[in-house]
Design an enzyme around this catalytic site. Structure first.
Site, short mmCIF file in Angstrom:
data_model
loop_
_atom_site.label_atom_id
_atom_site.label_comp_id
_atom_site.label_asym_id
_atom_site.label_seq_id
_atom_site.Cartn_x
_atom_site.Cartn_y
_atom_site.Cartn_z
CE LYS A 22 7.39 -16.20 -3.60
NZ LYS A 22 7.14 -15.20 -2.84
CG ASN A 23 8.94 -15.73 0.18
OD1 ASN A 23 8.89 -15.21 -0.90
ND2 ASN A 23 8.17 -16.40 1.10
NE ARG A 94 3.57 -7.26 2.47
CZ ARG A 94 3.11 -6.32 3.34
NH1 ARG A 94 2.51 -5.27 2.64
NH2 ARG A 94 3.70 -5.73 4.65
CB CYS A 118 -2.19 -9.02 -2.52
SG CYS A 118 -1.79 -9.87 -0.96
NE ARG A 123 1.01 -9.42 2.12
CZ ARG A 123 1.60 -10.46 1.55
NH1 ARG A 123 1.19 -10.87 0.29
NH2 ARG A 123 2.82 -10.81 2.01
N PRO A 124 -0.71 -4.11 5.63
CG PRO A 124 -1.22 -3.88 7.81
CD PRO A 124 -1.35 -5.04 6.59
CG MET A 125 3.79 -1.04 4.04
SD MET A 125 5.47 -2.10 3.83
CE MET A 125 6.69 -0.74 3.92
CG ASP A 126 1.08 -1.68 11.28
OD1 ASP A 126 1.03 -2.22 10.30
OD2 ASP A 126 1.08 -2.19 12.49
CG LEU A 127 4.23 -4.64 12.26
CD1 LEU A 127 3.81 -6.26 12.05
CD2 LEU A 127 4.19 -4.58 13.90
CG ASP A 308 3.99 -18.42 2.77
OD1 ASP A 308 5.31 -18.10 2.57
OD2 ASP A 308 3.17 -17.65 2.78
CB ILE A 330 0.01 -15.86 9.28
CG1 ILE A 330 0.69 -16.57 10.07
CG2 ILE A 330 0.98 -14.57 8.61
CD1 ILE A 330 1.26 -16.31 11.09
NE ARG A 400 3.88 -12.64 -7.63
CZ ARG A 400 3.52 -11.98 -6.62
NH1 ARG A 400 2.21 -11.72 -6.38
NH2 ARG A 400 4.29 -11.59 -5.77
#
Ligand code: EPZ
Length: 421
Positions: A22-23, A94, A118, A123-127, A308, A330, A400
């Site tokens: 999936k990933n 995401r 979630c 789950r920020p997006m700064d990176l 995971d 994580i 999912r």
């Protein structure tokens, strides 16, 4: 909302098919935005997340056709491209944020909704944004959307990430593959899904070296052409199903499984007393004694123990001999399966990022609730060996990330069925 009914029963035996990752697929699909030629993925998993990514790419103007019952995703993006990734789709998944890098590289601008938090964390997006800004993008936040532009195109750069984010690595690599000049990403994520994406991009004409190490070098090229690429085996589905015979006893072969995908996970299984043998058909797993031994687990970026698989490992350790400590490094909130396992008789104490699991003889079936993808499958695993019946509700989380899970587990002797409601 469907539920899944699991009846505890004895040892499980047989073969189980492991699907494409999936990933990996969720990173490979946005790569179609980087070229005006067709990109075809084979060995694709049949999952609701793939359908969500399909809807997102279609909303951007790409054509995505599922062939062979979804095992093949034939894509192309040669017409008008819409640069706006809408909140209504992005909030569901995401991984939608993986269109940001490709849109920037192809169009020079993008408007992508922030995915929002979630169950497992903020789950920020700064990176992602700092990595793309290193390539010359200007990114601002407005009304919940990231507005990104790169007037004059992206330029190669050296960038060191503060944390080896999987998604930020994928966005950087896809963007840098069409930037002018050379880029180097330091402290890059090393997951097999990154290697798979870079293999596919190189087939499309990119020039990427070092995938799988923490230093990836990308020579930008003017354009990328089409390709056909098989999605790598799903190491998280692999690890999940390896736990079925570990929890119930018996002997199961996970077809196509490779030790290199799950080395740190297998080391912990063997420490707990499970035997794993790699052979031409895949990985064969069996449990020697009648109870596993307690082990301590700390989740880390690859090649460490995968976050995971933390929830699924906890399901095993609930009936281990002794006390295990699981440390989740994580995500900030990834123990939501613990209260549900406690409903089944597990003895777990959660303190922040640590969970102490005191092994009990047997769990007892109970009605439980799925809260996120991996938590839901950990409850299924716990139910396989529990006394009596377990009903897991809200299994849309499960769909999912796990294709045909009832069929796959029934195939090795589990008593499991879906209850439509
Ligand atoms: C990928 O998510 C996976 N999803 C996740 O799998 C997996 O748990 C995660 O990598 C870690 O291995 C896909 O590949 C689609 P990250 P991603 O960026 O890329 C923080 C599953 O169950 N962070 O490596 O989003 C973040 O909050 C899913 O299949 C920032 O602070 O993970 C988290 O704490 C769940 N800022 C940590 O880094 C950022 O800009 C790891 O995130 C990005 C991330």
């Amino acid at each position: 909302m469907d539920s899944i009914l699991v009846r505890g029963n004895g040892p499980l035996n047989g073969d189980i098919e492991i699907a494409g990752a999936k990933n990996a697929c969720l990173a490979l699909m946005p790569a179609t935005l980087l070229s005006d030629e067709p990109l075809t993925l084979t060995n694709a998993p049949r999952l609701s997340d793939i359908k969500t990514m399909t809807a997102l790419l279609a909303s951007l103007g790409a054509e995505v056709t599922a062939l062979q019952d979804g095992k093949v995703q034939a894509m192309s993006c040669h017409g008008e491209i819409n640069p706006v990734a809408d909140y209504e789709i992005v909030r569901k998944m995401r991984a939608s944020n993986l269109v940001l890098g490709p849109l920037l590289a192809r169009l020079g601008h993008a408007v992508v909704s922030l995915p929002g938090g979630c169950a497992i964390g903020a789950r920020p997006m700064d990176l992602h944004t700092t990595a793309l800004e290193a390539l010359g993008a200007e990114i601002s936040l407005k009304d919940g959307y990231l507005h990104a532009k790169a007037a004059g195109g992206l330029k190669g750069a050296v960038h060191k990430m503060r944390f080896p984010s999987v998604g930020a690595t994928e966005n950087f690599v896809m963007a840098a593959s069409l930037a002018k000049g050379t880029s180097v990403l330091e402290n890059a994520a090393r997951e097999p899904e990154i290697v798979d994406l870079c293999d596919c991009l190189n087939k499309m004409g990119a020039q990427i070296e070092g995938a799988g190490t923490s230093r990836i070098e990308i020579q930008g090229v003017d354009r990328l052409h089409g390709a056909t690429h098989p999605v790598v085996t799903d190491r998280i589905e692999l690890g999940t199903f390896m736990l079925a015979p570990a929890i119930c006893g018996g002997e199961v072969t996970c077809l196509g499984g490779k030790l290199s995908l799950v080395e740190s996970f297998v080391a912990k299984l063997e420490e707990a007393g499970i035997s794993v043998e790699e052979n031409a058909r895949g990985l064969t797993v069996s449990r020697k004694g009648d109870r596993v031994k307690a082990v301590d687990v700390t989740t880390e970026p690859f090649p460490g123990f995968p976050t995971d698989l933390q929830a699924q490992m906890m399901a095993l350790l609930c009936t281990a001999e002794g006390t295990s400590v699981l440390e989740e490094t994580i995500f900030e909130n990834r123990f939501m399966h613990a209260p549900e396992l406690i409903r089944m008789g597990a003895d777990i104490e959660v303190h922040g990022g640590h969970a102490k699991v005191h092994g009990v003889e047997k769990l007892k079936g109970a009605p439980v609730m799925a809260t996120d993808l991996r938590a839901s499958v950990s409850l299924i695993l716990a139910g396989l060996a529990a006394e009596g019946e377990t009903v897991v509700s809200r299994v849309y989380h499960l769909d999912r990330g796990y294709e045909f899970i009832e069929k796959k587990l029934s195939g090795i002797g589990a008593q499991i069925e879906r209850i439509q409601s």
